[in-house]
Design an enzyme around this catalytic site. Structure first.
Site, PDB file in Angstrom:
ATOM      1  N   ALA A 136       0.913  -1.157   0.000  1.00  0.00           N
ATOM      2  CA  ALA A 136       0.000   0.000   0.000  1.00  0.00           C
ATOM      3  C   ALA A 136       0.944   1.196   0.000  1.00  0.00           C
ATOM      4  CB  ALA A 136      -0.899  -0.010   1.227  1.00  0.00           C
ATOM      5  N   PRO A 137       1.178   1.785  -1.168  1.00  0.00           N
ATOM      6  CA  PRO A 137       2.334   2.667  -1.385  1.00  0.00           C
ATOM      7  C   PRO A 137       2.264   4.042  -0.731  1.00  0.00           C
ATOM      8  CG  PRO A 137       0.962   2.629  -3.327  1.00  0.00           C
ATOM      9  CD  PRO A 137       0.361   1.640  -2.370  1.00  0.00           C
ATOM     10  N   CYS A 138       2.408   4.073   0.576  1.00  0.00           N
ATOM     11  CA  CYS A 138       2.426   5.348   1.300  1.00  0.00           C
ATOM     12  C   CYS A 138       3.655   6.183   0.915  1.00  0.00           C
ATOM     13  CB  CYS A 138       2.368   5.120   2.804  1.00  0.00           C
ATOM     14  SG  CYS A 138       3.554   3.923   3.438  1.00  0.00           S
ATOM     15  N   HIS A 139       4.668   5.534   0.356  1.00  0.00           N
ATOM     16  CA  HIS A 139       5.852   6.274  -0.092  1.00  0.00           C
ATOM     17  C   HIS A 139       5.531   7.189  -1.281  1.00  0.00           C
ATOM     18  CE1 HIS A 139       5.863   2.559  -2.506  1.00  0.00           C
ATOM     19  NE2 HIS A 139       6.433   3.290  -3.460  1.00  0.00           N
ATOM     20  N   ARG A 140       4.409   6.964  -1.939  1.00  0.00           N
ATOM     21  CA  ARG A 140       4.014   7.782  -3.087  1.00  0.00           C
ATOM     22  C   ARG A 140       3.271   9.049  -2.681  1.00  0.00           C
ATOM     23  NH1 ARG A 140       1.846   2.620  -6.527  1.00  0.00           N
ATOM     24  NH2 ARG A 140       3.874   1.589  -6.722  1.00  0.00           N
TER      25      ARG A 140
END
Length: 167
Positions: A136-140
């Site tokens: 779940a790409p919270c880095h984006r």
């Protein structure tokens, strides 16, 4: 509920993969704050009574897909996920899953996407509690001015992930 886990090495350090019987529940960092994500009792995969002779299928599939992601051959994950959190947090985490590979969104854009444009800080807080990092790409999610802000794994790791997706 008993959760199984295993450690894997990656370009962003050691990751701890955690799953229940049917789904992935967490991807945690080597420098993880133990209060950030609260989990039920954990049993290392090698100590799990049912999995002594075989690998946990969800953990095995997660490890394989993360390997492909880091090699640059996977852009989307196809894993069963089980998020534990409030209704608002789950709404934010679902929005994270819709951010395409190689793209970013601001906290405000995520707030608008979930229909609550004034909840920018709450979106940031929920993003920070995302238990399933990378998948779940919270880095984006980045600051309004494009700055790298707030990342549980550290801003250096956020930068690595974003650069990986730009190749």
């Amino acid at each position: 509920m008993l959760l199984s886990y295993k450690y894997i090495n990656s370009p962003v350090g050691q990751l701890k993969l955690v799953a229940n019987e049917n789904a992935l529940v967490a991807v945690l960092w080597d420098n993880e704050n133990p209060k950030r994500v609260r989990l039920a009792e954990l049993v290392e995969q090698t100590e799990h009574p049912v999995l002594l002779k075989t690998e946990h299928p969800v953990l095995l599939k997660t490890e394989q897909q993360l390997k492909e992601y880091f090699e640059g051959t996977r852009r989307e994950f196809t894993l069963p996920l089980d998020f534990e959190g409030t209704a608002f947090q789950k709404q934010v985490w679902a929005a994270l899953l819709s951010i395409p590979y190689g793209e970013t969104r601001s906290y405000k854009e995520v707030a608008v996407q979930i229909g609550n444009e004034k909840a920018v800080r709450a979106v940031g807080a929920a993003n920070g509690k995302n238990p399933i990092s990378i998948i779940a790409p919270c880095h984006r999610v980045i600051g309004a001015g494009g700055a790298l802000v707030g990342f549980a794994g550290g801003l250096d790791k956020k930068d690595i992930l974003l650069k990986l997706e730009q190749q």
